[in-house]
Design an enzyme around this catalytic site. Structure first.
Site, PDB file in Angstrom:
ATOM      1  N   GLU A 130       0.819  -1.225   0.000  1.00  0.00           N
ATOM      2  CA  GLU A 130       0.000   0.000   0.000  1.00  0.00           C
ATOM      3  C   GLU A 130       0.850   1.271   0.000  1.00  0.00           C
ATOM      4  O   GLU A 130       0.613   2.188   0.789  1.00  0.00           O
ATOM      5  CB  GLU A 130      -0.978  -0.023   1.189  1.00  0.00           C
ATOM      6  CG  GLU A 130      -1.915  -1.228   1.130  1.00  0.00           C
ATOM      7  CD  GLU A 130      -2.899  -1.300   2.298  1.00  0.00           C
ATOM      8  OE1 GLU A 130      -2.775  -0.519   3.253  1.00  0.00           O
ATOM      9  OE2 GLU A 130      -3.800  -2.154   2.239  1.00  0.00           O
ATOM     10  N   ASN A 171       2.382  -4.833  -3.345  1.00  0.00           N
ATOM     11  CA  ASN A 171       0.987  -5.221  -3.138  1.00  0.00           C
ATOM     12  C   ASN A 171       0.148  -3.984  -2.852  1.00  0.00           C
ATOM     13  O   ASN A 171       0.602  -3.073  -2.153  1.00  0.00           O
ATOM     14  CB  ASN A 171       0.958  -6.169  -1.918  1.00  0.00           C
ATOM     15  CG  ASN A 171      -0.335  -6.915  -1.716  1.00  0.00           C
ATOM     16  OD1 ASN A 171      -0.810  -7.578  -2.633  1.00  0.00           O
ATOM     17  ND2 ASN A 171      -0.901  -6.820  -0.517  1.00  0.00           N
ATOM     18  N   HIS A 207      -9.975  -6.559  -2.556  1.00  0.00           N
ATOM     19  CA  HIS A 207     -11.044  -6.359  -1.565  1.00  0.00           C
ATOM     20  C   HIS A 207     -12.218  -5.679  -2.275  1.00  0.00           C
ATOM     21  O   HIS A 207     -12.298  -4.460  -2.359  1.00  0.00           O
ATOM     22  CB  HIS A 207     -10.543  -5.516  -0.393  1.00  0.00           C
ATOM     23  CG  HIS A 207      -9.516  -6.213   0.426  1.00  0.00           C
ATOM     24  ND1 HIS A 207      -9.804  -7.364   1.135  1.00  0.00           N
ATOM     25  CD2 HIS A 207      -8.211  -5.959   0.638  1.00  0.00           C
ATOM     26  CE1 HIS A 207      -8.709  -7.774   1.758  1.00  0.00           C
ATOM     27  NE2 HIS A 207      -7.724  -6.948   1.473  1.00  0.00           N
ATOM     28  N   GLU A 236      -5.591 -10.939  -1.708  1.00  0.00           N
ATOM     29  CA  GLU A 236      -6.439 -10.786  -0.508  1.00  0.00           C
ATOM     30  C   GLU A 236      -7.911 -10.756  -0.901  1.00  0.00           C
ATOM     31  O   GLU A 236      -8.704  -9.958  -0.363  1.00  0.00           O
ATOM     32  CB  GLU A 236      -6.076  -9.499   0.255  1.00  0.00           C
ATOM     33  CG  GLU A 236      -4.601  -9.398   0.604  1.00  0.00           C
ATOM     34  CD  GLU A 236      -4.230  -8.147   1.401  1.00  0.00           C
ATOM     35  OE1 GLU A 236      -5.131  -7.457   1.921  1.00  0.00           O
ATOM     36  OE2 GLU A 236      -3.017  -7.871   1.500  1.00  0.00           O
ATOM     37  N   ASP A 238     -11.668 -10.804  -1.283  1.00  0.00           N
ATOM     38  CA  ASP A 238     -12.963 -11.012  -0.632  1.00  0.00           C
ATOM     39  C   ASP A 238     -13.975 -10.096  -1.306  1.00  0.00           C
ATOM     40  O   ASP A 238     -13.612  -9.132  -1.980  1.00  0.00           O
ATOM     41  CB  ASP A 238     -12.930 -10.873   0.899  1.00  0.00           C
ATOM     42  CG  ASP A 238     -12.359  -9.577   1.425  1.00  0.00           C
ATOM     43  OD1 ASP A 238     -12.265  -8.586   0.671  1.00  0.00           O
ATOM     44  OD2 ASP A 238     -12.009  -9.538   2.623  1.00  0.00           O
TER      45      ASP A 238
HETATM   46  C1  XIL Z   1      -6.243  -6.884   7.965  1.00  0.00           C
HETATM   47  C2  XIL Z   1      -6.519  -8.140   8.780  1.00  0.00           C
HETATM   48  O1  XIL Z   1      -7.384  -8.967   8.053  1.00  0.00           O
HETATM   49  C3  XIL Z   1      -7.126  -7.779  10.113  1.00  0.00           C
HETATM   50  O2  XIL Z   1      -7.227  -8.930  10.946  1.00  0.00           O
HETATM   51  C4  XIL Z   1      -6.279  -6.717  10.811  1.00  0.00           C
HETATM   52  O3  XIL Z   1      -6.926  -6.298  12.005  1.00  0.00           O
HETATM   53  C5  XIL Z   1      -6.055  -5.529   9.906  1.00  0.00           C
HETATM   54  O4  XIL Z   1      -5.466  -5.962   8.696  1.00  0.00           O
HETATM   55  N1  XIL Z   1      -4.906  -4.894   3.453  1.00  0.00           N
HETATM   56  C6  XIL Z   1      -3.875  -5.689   3.894  1.00  0.00           C
HETATM   57  C7  XIL Z   1      -4.104  -6.643   5.008  1.00  0.00           C
HETATM   58  O5  XIL Z   1      -2.796  -5.687   3.295  1.00  0.00           O
HETATM   59  O6  XIL Z   1      -2.969  -6.824   5.800  1.00  0.00           O
HETATM   60  C8  XIL Z   1      -5.270  -6.223   5.867  1.00  0.00           C
HETATM   61  O7  XIL Z   1      -5.517  -7.261   6.809  1.00  0.00           O
HETATM   62  C9  XIL Z   1      -6.485  -5.922   5.027  1.00  0.00           C
HETATM   63  C10 XIL Z   1      -6.211  -4.802   4.063  1.00  0.00           C
END
Ligand code: XIL
Length: 315
Positions: A130, A171, A207, A236, A238
């Site tokens: 990020e 990422n 996400h 990641e 979802d």
């Molecule tokens: C999130 C986790 O899922 C949570 O459990 C934690 O409290 C916060 O981080 N982007 C990312 C991940 O790169 O590391 C994040 O994960 C979600 C957003």
């Protein structure tokens, strides 16, 4: 029918999950699905700086080692997440002078990557996470403010020095389709590689949310990165919705999952897909996005949802 990993392996892709160390330790239903359905895993939190080096020079690897051991026992590859990020990094790091912050980054990367460098299960890392803001400018984090933009190249070079074989990734989120932010990412990766910086891989977090629509040109976006010579992956995934679920939302969600799987399958350089958890029981979504949830493939009682079937049938 066969689990997801069997279909993914036949396609030459990985299918993974983000591991939560709590239920992974002691919840039978969680452990069974984690072991049987996936051939890849990313520790959800256990390799973040706050977990591995909560105070200066004091390293704790219990959670990470737990995930690596489970992965090894189940023939899964591990992706390390993440070395340099503005979030979940302790305050002691954020307040350092430039010289001290550079030293802390060197020590942290050497120690964390070095610990797993000879472990055959741990094959890749999110070196930076990020680094862009939502407009595609470099994020004004403590890293950028203290060290300037060279911290990105430095982090990759340090990771390479600590593990000559690991696949090293950048990422981010909202870079799945073609847009201003993903174009900024593309330009950065191109420049880093032109400068000889060891960037091997680009991670698209994924996400997604059904109420915001499916990103446009996901496959084309993967292809333009692939043309730079990097591997790509969805890191990641979802697909959240406003809760409660209903069958209409579930159907829409399933199409999003299917579209992501199909894009990855269509692009040779796409190595695979990691889903950010698998059961709604442990998703991060309700904690962060008020009124949203139901983002994963299994419900909170470990029953499969239409999105499971969509992923399964697409693979
Ligand atoms: C999130 C986790 O899922 C949570 O459990 C934690 O409290 C916060 O981080 N982007 C990312 C991940 O790169 O590391 C994040 O994960 C979600 C957003």
């Amino acid at each position: 029918d066969a689990p997801l990993r069997v279909h993914a392996e036949a396609r030459g892709k990985f299918i993974g999950y983000a591991a939560n160390t709590g239920p992974l330790a002691n919840e039978a239903a969680y452990r069974t699905i984690a072991a049987s359905e996936f051939n890849q895993v990313t520790p959800e939190n256990a390799l973040k700086w706050e977990s591995t080096e909560p105070s200066d020079g004091n390293y704790t690897f219990a959670g990470a080692d737990q995930v690596v051991a489970f992965a090894t026992a189940n023939n899964q590859q591990v992706h390390g997440h993440t070395l340099v990020w503005h979030s979940q990094t302790p305050g002691w790091v954020q307040g350092l002078s430039a010289a001290a912050m550079r030293t802390a980054m060197q020590d942290h990367i050497a120690t964390v990557v070095g610990r797993y460098a000879s472990n055959p299960a741990v094959v890749s890392w999110d070196v930076v996470n990020e680094v862009f803001d939502d407009n595609g400018n470099l994020r004004t984090s403590f890293w950028l403010n203290t060290l300037g933009s060279s911290y990105i190249a430095d982090a990759f070079r340090l990771a390479r020095a600590a593990d000559s074989n690991a696949r090293l990734c950048i990422n981010d989120y909202n870079v799945e389709g073609i847009n201003a932010k993903s174009t900024a990412m593309y330009n950065l990766v191109r420049q880093l590689r032109a400068d000889g910086v060891p960037v091997d891989c680009v991670g698209f977090q994924g996400h997604l949310a059904i109420q915001y629509g499916f990103p446009s040109q996901v496959r084309e976006n993967m292809e333009r990165f692939a043309a730079l010579g990097v591997q790509v992956r969805v890191t990641e995934l979802d697909v959240r919705m406003q809760t409660p679920r209903d069958s209409t939302k579930d159907t829409t969600q399933a199409t999003y999952y299917r579209n992501v799987v199909q894009a990855c399958l269509a692009v040779t350089a796409c190595a695979g897909i990691t889903i950010w958890g698998f059961t709604d029981k442990y998703s991060w979504v309700p904690d962060v996005f008020s009124g949203e949830g139901a983002a994963l493939l299994w419900d909170a009682n470990y029953a499969t949802k239409p999105s499971y079937t969509a992923v399964h049938d697409a693979l």
